[in-house]
Design an enzyme around this catalytic site. Structure first.
Site, PDB file in Angstrom:
ATOM      1  N   SER A   7     -20.881  61.721  85.430  1.00  0.00           N
ATOM      2  CA  SER A   7     -20.538  61.394  86.860  1.00  0.00           C
ATOM      3  C   SER A   7     -18.921  61.738  86.973  1.00  0.00           C
ATOM      4  O   SER A   7     -18.277  61.093  86.158  1.00  0.00           O
ATOM      5  CB  SER A   7     -20.841  59.738  87.116  1.00  0.00           C
ATOM      6  OG  SER A   7     -20.012  59.580  88.229  1.00  0.00           O
ATOM      7  N   HIS A  32     -22.955  65.018  87.941  1.00  0.00           N
ATOM      8  CA  HIS A  32     -23.245  63.846  89.219  1.00  0.00           C
ATOM      9  C   HIS A  32     -22.159  63.584  90.097  1.00  0.00           C
ATOM     10  O   HIS A  32     -20.890  63.421  89.402  1.00  0.00           O
ATOM     11  CB  HIS A  32     -23.663  62.874  88.343  1.00  0.00           C
ATOM     12  CG  HIS A  32     -24.151  61.568  89.094  1.00  0.00           C
ATOM     13  ND1 HIS A  32     -25.419  61.639  89.772  1.00  0.00           N
ATOM     14  CD2 HIS A  32     -23.513  60.519  89.606  1.00  0.00           C
ATOM     15  CE1 HIS A  32     -25.580  60.213  90.353  1.00  0.00           C
ATOM     16  NE2 HIS A  32     -24.233  59.764  90.213  1.00  0.00           N
ATOM     17  N   ASP A  34     -20.353  61.612  93.179  1.00  0.00           N
ATOM     18  CA  ASP A  34     -20.642  60.142  93.607  1.00  0.00           C
ATOM     19  C   ASP A  34     -19.810  60.355  95.110  1.00  0.00           C
ATOM     20  O   ASP A  34     -18.861  60.416  94.964  1.00  0.00           O
ATOM     21  CB  ASP A  34     -20.229  59.251  92.800  1.00  0.00           C
ATOM     22  CG  ASP A  34     -20.917  58.735  91.711  1.00  0.00           C
ATOM     23  OD1 ASP A  34     -20.741  58.549  90.531  1.00  0.00           O
ATOM     24  OD2 ASP A  34     -22.231  58.628  92.148  1.00  0.00           O
ATOM     25  N   MET A  36     -18.648  58.596  98.354  1.00  0.00           N
ATOM     26  CA  MET A  36     -18.870  57.288  99.097  1.00  0.00           C
ATOM     27  C   MET A  36     -17.970  57.198 100.177  1.00  0.00           C
ATOM     28  O   MET A  36     -16.925  58.021 100.386  1.00  0.00           O
ATOM     29  CB  MET A  36     -18.138  56.402  97.944  1.00  0.00           C
ATOM     30  CG  MET A  36     -18.763  56.215  96.710  1.00  0.00           C
ATOM     31  SD  MET A  36     -17.868  55.315  95.366  1.00  0.00           S
ATOM     32  CE  MET A  36     -18.909  55.517  94.083  1.00  0.00           C
ATOM     33  N   HIS A  65     -25.033  62.433  94.875  1.00  0.00           N
ATOM     34  CA  HIS A  65     -25.411  61.046  95.116  1.00  0.00           C
ATOM     35  C   HIS A  65     -24.873  60.327  96.090  1.00  0.00           C
ATOM     36  O   HIS A  65     -23.506  60.086  96.438  1.00  0.00           O
ATOM     37  CB  HIS A  65     -25.115  60.022  93.740  1.00  0.00           C
ATOM     38  CG  HIS A  65     -25.541  58.530  93.920  1.00  0.00           C
ATOM     39  ND1 HIS A  65     -25.146  57.680  93.132  1.00  0.00           N
ATOM     40  CD2 HIS A  65     -26.100  57.954  94.954  1.00  0.00           C
ATOM     41  CE1 HIS A  65     -25.676  56.773  93.230  1.00  0.00           C
ATOM     42  NE2 HIS A  65     -26.197  56.552  94.600  1.00  0.00           N
ATOM     43  N   MET A  67     -23.802  57.752  98.682  1.00  0.00           N
ATOM     44  CA  MET A  67     -23.548  56.490  99.010  1.00  0.00           C
ATOM     45  C   MET A  67     -22.950  56.096 100.414  1.00  0.00           C
ATOM     46  O   MET A  67     -21.636  55.811 100.404  1.00  0.00           O
ATOM     47  CB  MET A  67     -22.765  55.476  98.078  1.00  0.00           C
ATOM     48  CG  MET A  67     -23.652  55.524  96.677  1.00  0.00           C
ATOM     49  SD  MET A  67     -22.679  55.307  95.075  1.00  0.00           S
ATOM     50  CE  MET A  67     -22.079  56.744  94.647  1.00  0.00           C
ATOM     51  N   MET A 136     -30.179  52.249  90.374  1.00  0.00           N
ATOM     52  CA  MET A 136     -29.136  52.039  90.210  1.00  0.00           C
ATOM     53  C   MET A 136     -28.746  50.614  89.216  1.00  0.00           C
ATOM     54  O   MET A 136     -29.509  49.587  89.310  1.00  0.00           O
ATOM     55  CB  MET A 136     -28.228  51.270  91.462  1.00  0.00           C
ATOM     56  CG  MET A 136     -27.900  52.597  92.428  1.00  0.00           C
ATOM     57  SD  MET A 136     -27.026  53.774  91.680  1.00  0.00           S
ATOM     58  CE  MET A 136     -25.339  53.105  91.233  1.00  0.00           C
ATOM     59  N   ASP A 175     -28.639  55.254  86.638  1.00  0.00           N
ATOM     60  CA  ASP A 175     -27.083  55.220  87.238  1.00  0.00           C
ATOM     61  C   ASP A 175     -26.008  54.079  87.047  1.00  0.00           C
ATOM     62  O   ASP A 175     -26.400  53.152  87.874  1.00  0.00           O
ATOM     63  CB  ASP A 175     -26.889  55.746  88.642  1.00  0.00           C
ATOM     64  CG  ASP A 175     -25.693  56.269  89.105  1.00  0.00           C
ATOM     65  OD1 ASP A 175     -25.436  56.695  90.184  1.00  0.00           O
ATOM     66  OD2 ASP A 175     -24.652  56.333  87.979  1.00  0.00           O
TER      67      ASP A 175
HETATM   68  C1  DX5 Z   1     -21.496  54.004  91.026  1.00  0.00           C
HETATM   69  C2  DX5 Z   1     -21.911  55.446  90.830  1.00  0.00           C
HETATM   70  C3  DX5 Z   1     -21.978  55.837  89.307  1.00  0.00           C
HETATM   71  C4  DX5 Z   1     -20.964  55.721  88.629  1.00  0.00           C
HETATM   72  C5  DX5 Z   1     -21.117  55.748  86.845  1.00  0.00           C
HETATM   73  O1  DX5 Z   1     -21.434  53.670  92.323  1.00  0.00           O
HETATM   74  O2  DX5 Z   1     -22.979  55.656  91.535  1.00  0.00           O
HETATM   75  O3  DX5 Z   1     -22.443  57.127  89.278  1.00  0.00           O
HETATM   76  O4  DX5 Z   1     -19.940  56.476  88.732  1.00  0.00           O
HETATM   77  O5  DX5 Z   1     -20.096  55.410  86.261  1.00  0.00           O
HETATM   78  P1  DX5 Z   1     -20.157  54.392  84.822  1.00  0.00           P
HETATM   79  O6  DX5 Z   1     -21.080  55.341  84.138  1.00  0.00           O
HETATM   80  O7  DX5 Z   1     -18.734  54.500  84.366  1.00  0.00           O
HETATM   81  O8  DX5 Z   1     -21.062  53.329  85.286  1.00  0.00           O
HETATM   82 ZN    ZN Z   2     -23.841  57.836  91.058  1.00  0.00          ZN
END
Ligand code: DX5
Ligand code: ZN
Length: 218
Positions: A7, A32, A34, A36, A65, A67, A136, A175
């Site tokens: 990620s 990956h 993320d 947000m 991903h 969010m 998650m 994740d």
């Molecule tokens: C959290 C993300 C994850 C996060 C994982 O909301 O969806 O993908 O970046 O990071 P680590 O592996 O450090 O928990």
């Molecule tokens: Zn994620």
């Protein structure tokens, strides 16, 4: 053989080119990404413009991903930017079926994600229409959190359900809080894809860390 999805949320945002080069050197299966919106989760990260610019750095599968509270509004932009798969949160949409169809019409793979407290029953009606479930194992919003132990039971439960329905082709991606020391139990619970952010990008040797994850199932 498990798939590893670093990620980039935990990478150095001032040098994403090097982060992607590290992933490719470690032969990661996915990148990956993320996304947000500071609405669905209390954080704001990257959008289609960044994905478009890093698309030229790596040919690796972009596992986006979302969010966000309005995933349908972002599908075209991320498809154009070069996403290969889009995962949305079941908690954010009223009509998952039509969103799944829209993602498929863009020729992308589709995933559904659920927060730790969301009952698995929320997604079972859609499992035969999707490519992956993103479980998650932290509350979404930030990297570097601790793995929620209850995730293992949820992984096993969804794996059992998928096998019973002859849907073992659907990948279980996990994740949040995945480390080298807990990855084996996550795999044994039934995970196919491990997302790891801080474990990889905060490591002294990120490439070796990716390779160490692969060695867990050799
Ligand atoms: C959290 C993300 C994850 C996060 C994982 O909301 O969806 O993908 O970046 O990071 P680590 O592996 O450090 O928990
Ligand atoms: Zn994620």
């Amino acid at each position: 053989m498990i798939k590893i999805a670093p990620s980039i949320l935990s990478a150095d945002f001032s040098d994403l080119r090097s982060a992607l080069n590290l992933c490719d050197a470690g032969m990661a299966d996915y990148i990956h990404i993320d996304v947000m919106d500071n609405h669905f989760v209390p954080n704001l990260t990257i959008g289609p413009a960044v994905v478009k610019s890093i698309r030229f750095v790596s040919k690796t599968y972009f596992d986006v991903h979302l969010m966000v509270t309005n995933p349908q509004g972002l599908l075209n932009a991320f498809a154009k930017a070069g996403a290969n798969g889009i995962t949305f949160h079941i908690e954010a949409v009223d009509n998952p079926g039509s969103l799944i169809d829209q993602i498929k019409s863009l020729k992308l793979e589709v995933g559904i994600s659920l927060k730790p407290a969301t009952p698995l029953e929320k997604i079972t009606p859609f499992l035969d229409q999707i490519d992956r479930v993103l479980i998650m194992s932290v509350e979404p919003g930030f990297g570097g959190q601790g793995y929620l132990p209850g995730a293992n039971e949820r992984i096993s439960e969804i794996r059992k359900y998928l096998n019973e329905k002859c849907l073992d082709r659907v990948l279980i991606e996990v994740d949040g809080g995945i480390k080298l020391h807990n990855a084996k139990e996550v795999i044994d619970a039934g995970a196919n894809v491990l997302v790891a952010g801080s474990e990889i990008f905060k490591a002294n040797n990120p490439i070796q860390t990716i390779k160490d994850f692969y060695q867990l199932t050799e």
